[in-house]
Design an enzyme around this catalytic site. Structure first.
Site, short mmCIF file in Angstrom:
data_model
loop_
_atom_site.label_atom_id
_atom_site.label_comp_id
_atom_site.label_asym_id
_atom_site.label_seq_id
_atom_site.Cartn_x
_atom_site.Cartn_y
_atom_site.Cartn_z
N ASN A 1 0.81 -1.20 0.00
CA ASN A 1 0.00 0.00 0.00
C ASN A 1 0.86 1.27 0.00
O ASN A 1 0.99 1.93 -1.03
CB ASN A 1 -0.94 -0.01 1.21
CG ASN A 1 -2.03 1.04 1.09
OD1 ASN A 1 -1.89 2.00 0.36
ND2 ASN A 1 -3.11 0.85 1.82
N ASP A 2 1.48 1.55 1.14
CA ASP A 2 2.27 2.79 1.21
C ASP A 2 3.35 2.86 0.14
O ASP A 2 3.63 3.93 -0.40
CB ASP A 2 2.92 2.92 2.59
CG ASP A 2 1.89 3.17 3.68
OD1 ASP A 2 0.83 3.74 3.36
OD2 ASP A 2 2.15 2.81 4.83
N VAL A 3 3.98 1.70 -0.17
CA VAL A 3 5.10 1.72 -1.10
C VAL A 3 4.69 1.96 -2.55
O VAL A 3 5.53 2.12 -3.42
CB VAL A 3 5.95 0.43 -1.01
CG1 VAL A 3 6.56 0.30 0.38
CG2 VAL A 3 5.15 -0.79 -1.37
N VAL A 4 3.36 1.94 -2.81
CA VAL A 4 2.89 2.28 -4.17
C VAL A 4 1.97 3.50 -4.15
O VAL A 4 1.27 3.76 -5.11
CB VAL A 4 2.14 1.11 -4.85
CG1 VAL A 4 3.09 -0.03 -5.16
CG2 VAL A 4 0.98 0.61 -3.99
N ALA B 1 0.99 4.01 7.17
CA ALA B 1 1.26 5.44 7.35
C ALA B 1 -0.03 6.24 7.53
O ALA B 1 0.00 7.41 7.88
CB ALA B 1 2.05 5.99 6.17
#
Lengths: 101, 474
Positions: free
Chosen positions: B395-398, B436
Site C-alpha cells: 500500500n504505502d510503497v505504491v 502510514a
C-alpha cells in the site's frame, strides 16, 4: 597496548567492513543480516575467557550462560544464512545446470 | 574474575582470521558465491574459538563444553525450524541474544576488583552493559511485535518522550560515574546501569511501529555488534573489537539504506515521530490533479481479461503478501503468465516487509528466479511500458500521494510508480490506508481494478483462470 592500536582496529575494521558490505545487493540483505548475527556472537570469545577465570560458581554459571547464548548466535546465524543462500543457489542451479558447485 | 589487562598472544594471532570474514562478506555480493562466503565466515569463527580455547587452556573444561553444546543445539534448532516469513523475528531475537551475552560478560568483568582494571576499560565495560542490555530489551519488544504477541502499532503513554530522554540521560550518567567510581561501588553502579538500559530499550521500542521495523531491526543489529566490540575492549581481546566493528558497520549501512527508502531520519523513527502526524483527509490526498489517465477502461473491469491481453506484467509485493501467505499463489500466477509468453518482473521496494531483503527471501523460497527481482530505481522507468502492474498486499510503497501531497508521513518517500503502468490490479485485503495512514488515491484511478480480499485467494483465482485457458487452447 596503546589507545591508537584499539581505535585503529575498531575504525579500520568498520571502514573496511563498510566498503565491502556496501557491495552486497539488496537481494541478499536478509542473509547478510543473519550472517551479521553470527558474527555478533564473537562475544563468545570474551565469554570463554570469562568461564576460564571465574572464581565462584555464580560467576562460572553466568559466564557459561553467556557462552551458550553467544554460541546460539554463531551457530544459528551461520546455519540460517546457509539455508537462505541455498534457496538462491537452487534457482541459479536451475537456470544454469552446468554451473560449478 | 582475575586480572585481564594484557592481550593474550593467542588472541593477537587470532586477528589473522579477520580477513577471512572480510573475504566472506566480499563473496556475499553474488548469490553464486555467497554460500562459500558464509562458509568461510563459519570457518573463521571456528578458528577464533579454537585459538581462544588453546590460548587459555580450556580444551578440558567439561562445563564449558556443556554450555557450548547447549547453545549450539538451541541455535541449530532455531535455524532449522524458522519459516522464511519469521526471519525478521529470528534476526531480532539474535540481535537481542548477542546483546545480552555481551552485557553478561561485561557485568562479570565489573563484578570484581581485577576485572576491568583501568577507568577506560571500565568505561568500555559499562558501555557494553548499557548497549547490550538496551539491545536485548529493545529486541525482545521487536520480536513480540513482529510475532504479533504485542500489537504492532506504536504504543505511547503520556510523557513517553520525556521518560525516554530521562532514562537515556540517567543511563549515560550511570555509565560515566560508574566508570570512575571506586571498586566496591562499581558493581552497584553496573547493576543500576543494567536496569536503566533494560528500561530504556523497552520504552524506546514500544513506540516504534511495525512498518518501521526494517529501520529498527537494522539499528539493533548494529548495536549488537558495537556491544560485542566494547565488551572485547573491556577484556583486552582485539578480535571482538574488529569483528564487532564489522557488524556495527553493516547494521549502520542497512539502517541508512532503510531510512533513505522511507525518507525518514533515524531519530524520527526511534522517537516514533510520525505517529502523531494528523491523519490526512481523503480530499487532500486525492487533490493532485489526475493527469489524463491512460484509461484502458480496464477491459470491463475484468482482471483476468487484462492479464490475458498483457505482454508485460510487473508484480509489486508488500508485507500483505506475507501475511496472506500468498507466495505460492504468486508463484502459480508467475508460471501461468510465463507459459503464455508474458514478460514478468517483480518490483521490490526496499522497505516492503519487515526487514531489509524480506520480500526477496519470501519469493526465493517459492523458487522464483531472482533475476526477475528489480529494485525501485530499476523498475520505475520501465513501468510506463508495462501493461499491468499487479500490487499484492502493498500500500504505502505504491502510494502516489507520497510524491504529490505535502505534509504526510510518507511525503517525499520514493515509491514504486504503479500508477504509471497502463493498468493496475490491486490484490489487497481492503482499501484502508496503509500503515502510514495516508489514503491511497491509486484506488480511485480509472485504470485501476481492485480485487479485495485474501491475496492468496484472489491471486489463486487469477492463476487458475489463466491456467485454464492455457489447457483449453492447446
Amino acid at each position: 597496548m596503546s589507545a591508537l592500536f584499539w581505535l585503529g582496529l575498531f575504525f579500520g575494521a568498520a571502514a573496511i567492513g563498510y566498503t565491502v558490505l556496501r557491495a552486497v545487493p539488496p537481494l541478499l540483505h536478509t542473509p547478510l543480516m543473519s550472517g551479521m548475527n553470527a558474527l555478533s556472537g564473537i562475544t563468545i570469545l570474551a565469554a570463554l575467557a570469562a568461564i576460564g577465570i571465574a572464581r565462584t560458581t555464580g560467576e562460572a554459571h553466568w559466564a557459561g550462560a553467556a557462552v551458550a547464548l553467544a554460541a546460539a548466535n554463531v551457530v544459528g546465524g551461520f546455519a540460517v544464512t546457509h539455508r537462505m543462500l541455498r534457496m538462491f543457489r537452487r534457482s541459479l542451479d536451475r537456470e544454469n545446470p552446468s554451473w560449478p558447485r | 574474575m582475575a586480572a585481564l589487562s594484557k592481550i593474550v598472544s593467542a588472541d593477537l594471532a587470532a586477528l589473522a582470521f579477520v580477513p577471512l570474514l572480510v573475504l566472506g562478506i566480499h563473496w556475499m555480493r553474488s548469490p553464486a558465491t555467497a554460500v562459500r562466503g558464509n562458509a568461510l565466515g563459519a570457518i573463521g569463527m571456528v578458528g577464533f574459538v579454537a585459538l581462544t580455547l588453546h590460548g587459555r587452556g580450556l580444551w578440558s573444561h567439561p562445563a564449558m563444553w556443556g554450555w557450548l553444546a547447549a547453545g549450539t543445539l538451541i541455535g541449530g534448532f532455531l535455524a532449522a525450524r524458522v519459516r522464511m516469513i519469521q526471519m525478521p523475528e529470528l534476526v531480532a531475537l539474535f540481535n537481542g541474544i548477542g546483546g545480552v551475552a555481551s552485557a553478561i560478560v561485561a557485568m562479570l568483568a565489573l563484578s570484581s576488583e581485577g576485572g576491568a582494571t583501568d577507568s577506560v576499560a571500565r568505561l568500555a565495560a559499562f558501555l557494553a552493559v548499557s548497549i547490550g542490555a538496551l539491545t536485548f530489551s529493545g529486541s525482545v519488544v521487536a520480536v513480540l511485535k513482529l510475532a504479533r504477541v504485542l500489537r504492532p502499532r506504536p504504543v505511547t503513554f503520556p510523557g513517553h518522550g520525556t521518560i525516554n530522554t530521562a532514562l537515556l540521560t540517567a543511563l549515560l550518567a550511570a555509565t560515566l560515574l560508574g566508570s570512575f567510581a571506586p571498586y566496591p561501588l562499581v558493581a552497584s553502579w553496573s547493576a543500576g546501569a543494567l536496569v536503566l538500559a533494560l528500561a530504556a530499550g523497552l520504552v524506546a521500542m514500544l513506540r516504534v511501529g511495525g512498518a518501521d521495523m526494517p529501520v529498527s531491526i537494522s539499528f539493533l543489529n548494529a548495536l549488537s555488534g558495537v556491544a560485542a566490540a566494547v565488551a572485547g575492549y573491556a577484556l583486552a581481546n582485539p578480535v571482538p573489537v574488529a569483528v564487532g566493528a564489522l557488524v556495527g558497520a553493516g547494521g549502520l549501512m542497512l539502517t541508512g539504506d532503510m531510512c533513505r527508502a522511507m525518507n525518514r531520519r533515524l531519530g524520527d523513527v526511534l522517537a516514533g515521530r510520525h505517529v502523531s502526524a494528523e491523519p490526512v483527509s481523503a480530499d487532500a490526498a486525492a487533490a493532485p490533479p489526475a493527469a489524463p489517465t491512460r484509461r484502458t477502461d480496464a477491459i470491463d473491469r475484468d482482471p483476468v481479461a487484462l492479464l490475458r491481453a498483457a505482454r508485460r506484467v510487473v508484480i509489486i509485493p508488500g508485507y500483505g503478501m506475507a501475511l496472506a501467505q500468498a507466495q505460492p499463489a504468486v508463484r502459480r500466477l508467475y508460471d501461468a503468465l510465463m507459459n503464455k509468453g508474458v514478460e514478468v518482473e517483480f518490483g521490490i521496494h526496499p522497505v516492503a516487509g519487515r526487514m531489509p531483503g524480506h520480500m526477496h527471501i519470501l519469493l526465493a523460497e517459492v523458487e522464483i528466479p531472482y533475476e526477475k527481482f528489480k529494485e525501485l530505481d530499476d523498475i520505475n522507468p520501465r513501468l510506463p511500458e508495462t501493461d499491468v502492474a499487479l500490487v499484492v498486499g502493498a500500500n504505502d510503497v505504491v502510494n502516489p500521494a507520497a510524491n504529490t501531497v505535502e505534509g504526510t508521513p510518507i511525503s517525499g518517500m520514493p515509491v514504486i510508480r504503479a500508477d504509471t503502468a497502463r493498468a493496475v490490479v490491486v490484490c489487497n485485503l481492503d482499501r484502508c490506508p496503509g500503515y502510514a495512514g495516508v489514503p491511497n488515491p491509486l484506488y480511485d484511478r480509472p485504470n485501476v481494478i481492485l480485487c479485495l480480499g485474501d491475496a492468496a485467494e484472489t491471486i489463486g483465482r487469477l492463476a487458475a483462470a489463466l491456467e485454464a485457458d492455457g489447457s483449453g487452447k492447446e
